[in-house]
Design an enzyme around this catalytic site. Structure first.
Site, PDB file in Angstrom:
ATOM      1  N   GLU A 233       0.826  -1.218   0.000  1.00 18.15           N
ATOM      2  CA  GLU A 233       0.000   0.000   0.000  1.00 18.15           C
ATOM      3  C   GLU A 233       0.856   1.262   0.000  1.00 18.15           C
ATOM      4  OE1 GLU A 233      -2.593   0.288   3.396  1.00 18.15           O
ATOM      5  OE2 GLU A 233      -3.551   2.127   2.681  1.00 18.15           O
ATOM      6  N   ASP A 301      -6.134  13.138   4.511  1.00 15.60           N
ATOM      7  CA  ASP A 301      -6.385  11.699   4.638  1.00 15.60           C
ATOM      8  C   ASP A 301      -7.014  11.414   6.007  1.00 15.60           C
ATOM      9  OD1 ASP A 301      -6.291   8.954   4.283  1.00 15.60           O
ATOM     10  OD2 ASP A 301      -4.197   8.801   4.941  1.00 15.60           O
ATOM     11  N   ASP A 303      -9.742   9.734   6.912  1.00 14.19           N
ATOM     12  CA  ASP A 303     -10.384   8.447   7.182  1.00 14.19           C
ATOM     13  C   ASP A 303     -11.781   8.583   7.776  1.00 14.19           C
ATOM     14  OD1 ASP A 303      -8.410   6.339   6.321  1.00 14.19           O
ATOM     15  OD2 ASP A 303      -7.120   7.486   7.652  1.00 14.19           O
TER      16      ASP A 303
HETATM   17  C1  RNT Z   1      -2.503   4.277   6.717  1.00 19.90           C
HETATM   18  C2  RNT Z   1      -3.003   3.206   5.819  1.00 19.90           C
HETATM   19  C3  RNT Z   1      -3.244   1.879   6.477  1.00 19.90           C
HETATM   20  C4  RNT Z   1      -3.900   2.013   7.825  1.00 19.90           C
HETATM   21  C5  RNT Z   1      -4.287   0.702   8.452  1.00 19.90           C
HETATM   22  C6  RNT Z   1      -4.645   0.858   9.896  1.00 19.90           C
HETATM   23  O1  RNT Z   1      -2.562   5.512   6.179  1.00 19.90           O
HETATM   24  O2  RNT Z   1      -4.166   3.622   5.174  1.00 19.90           O
HETATM   25  O3  RNT Z   1      -3.972   1.073   5.629  1.00 19.90           O
HETATM   26  O4  RNT Z   1      -5.018   2.828   7.774  1.00 19.90           O
HETATM   27  O5  RNT Z   1      -3.305  -0.217   8.234  1.00 19.90           O
HETATM   28 ZN    ZN Z   2      -5.201   2.158   3.984  1.00 22.93          ZN
END
Ligand code: RNT
Ligand code: ZN
Length: 424
Positions: A233, A301, A303
């Site tokens: 990621e 970001d 969330d």
């Molecule tokens: C962090 C990433 C990651 C986390 C999780 C908790 O910016 O998005 O995926 O949110 O692993």
């Molecule tokens: Zn993530």
């Protein structure tokens, strides 16, 4: 006829009319509902407890992440988290998955450091998942730890620190493969590391070369793809890592293609006017499968809980439009501690599914108009599709799959809050 069966009859009747309306646009609603029922969404465990986990070390979350809000009732134990997840899942149509982080092991009060975790610490989760008929996904936890406190893990300049995190990630892959084998469905194990520079780095290349080398060590052990799917990621920036993230999009796009891992696209990890919806088709031309972290950034970001907004609709219609939904593993990634956490899961996941359903209900004339070079018709039909009776199809789907229709689920969450979460 009782009130409930009168309501069900009305939903069915509205559904019948909606299906006719869609049929007139060339859309087979029954087929769309059948397909939707096969699409799993991976619910992220970390919405349930504000990304705290069960290590009880008291380390700050770090890693450039931030959770805000102090709504009462967060899950404090694996039992509480499982119970909250069961409640949420009972209000979401379909069969789904649970996405666990390594810090959610059941350590029984013992100090088990990240380089010491074993499959046994997750055996309780596997039993529970089997019971609940859920697949499991997994993530190394490379934050909220003294060895990540300076913002670097796999790309750290100190080899001993890199080795510590390599060991953690290596164990996570083995644990993930164990999940996949035990449950008969591959476990997507996603590596995200926070590594980044607060201020202008002097040596970006060095850090990136270290990250690539560490990852190569992590992925060195071949593990069967029917048990484990590796994902990586990327990110743009984090709090305290504003100037350069080592694992950037370009870094991981190249890495995933050359090492044949999945690429994870997180909706909050790009520049504000950049959307992951536009990246899905490109990634799928070069990679067999990808992972999405569907999230909602507000100004950054942040969330936030996923809402049924244009960004989400663009993502879900692309997932469908690529022609093979199974190549896209759909995960959620949000954490809001300012509202009821069970409700947050239900809202975000139901929205994701509504988005996929809308993608499946797209009238084929839109694509045909484009293929015929008629961009006027494409725009006209795209806009008219927005007022087709989608809500009646969704209600019908919820009714058939035995979950509450409309906002009825909120009463169930309120009852659970009254009896359970508010007493924590
Ligand atoms: C962090 C990433 C990651 C986390 C999780 C908790 O910016 O998005 O995926 O949110 O692993
Ligand atoms: Zn993530």
């Amino acid at each position: 006829m009782g009130l409930e069966s009168r309501q069900s009859a009305a939903i069915e009747e509205a559904g019948r009319l909606a299906n006719e309306r869609y049929a007139a646009c060339g859309v087979d609603v029954e087929a769309a509902m059948t397909t939707l029922a096969t699409v799993p969404v991976s619910l992220h465990c970390w919405q349930g407890d504000d990304v705290q986990g069960f290590e009880s070390t008291g380390d700050a979350i770090g890693g450039g992440l931030a959770v805000t809000g102090s709504y009462p009732g967060r899950a404090r134990t694996p039992e509480e988290l499982k119970s909250d997840l069961q409640k949420a899942l009972s209000l979401i149509p379909g069969r789904h998955r649970l996405n666990l982080h390594a810090c959610y092991g059941e350590f029984g009060g013992k100090k088990v450091d990240r380089n010491e975790i074993e499959p046994e610490h997750f055996a309780g989760w596997v039993d529970w998942a089997r019971d609940q008929k859920l697949g499991l996904d997994f993530n190394p936890t490379c934050f909220a730890h003294p060895k990540a406190a300076d913002g670097f893990t796999l790309a750290h300049a100190d080899k001993a620190i890199r080795d510590f995190w390599i060991e953690h990630c290596t164990r996570c892959r083995q644990i993930g493969a164990g999940f996949g084998e035990a449950l008969g469905t591959p476990c997507v194990t996603n590596v995200w590391v926070p590594d980044g520079f607060k201020d202008t780095p002097a040596d970006r290349m060095g850090a990136r070369a270290r990250l690539a080398e560490s990852l190569d060590e992590v992925f060195a052990e071949p593990l069967p793809r029917e048990h484990l799917l590796d994902a990586v990621e990327s990110k743009l920036f984090g709090i305290g890592a504003e100037s350069c993230t080592v694992g950037s999009h370009e870094f991981y796009l190249g890495y995933a293609i050359t090492r044949e891992t999945l690429l994870c696209l997180d909706a909050g990890h790009f520049h504000p006017t950049e959307t992951i919806s536009d990246k899905i088709s490109s990634a799928l031309l070069y990679l067999p499968e990808i992972l999405l972290h569907v999230s909602r950034g507000v100004r950054w970001d942040s969330d936030h809980v996923v809402t049924l907004n244009d960004d989400l609709l663009a993502i879900t219609r692309e997932i469908v439009a690529t022609g093979d939904i199974s190549r896209v593993h759909i995960g959620l990634d949000f954490f809001d501690a300012s509202i009821n956490r069970v409700a947050a899961w239900v809202i975000g996941t139901r929205n994701l599914l509504k988005g996929v359903l809308l993608g499946l209900l797209e009238p084929p004339a839109i694509r045909a108009a484009e293929a015929g070079g008629d961009t006027t018709a494409r725009l006209a039909l795209q806009e008219e599709a927005k007022s087709l009776p989608f809500g009646s199809v969704w209600d019908q789907y919820c009714l058939r799959l035995g979950v509450p229709v409309g906002s009825d689920w909120l009463e169930v969450v309120r009852g659970y809050e009254r009896d359970v979460t508010s007493k924590r």
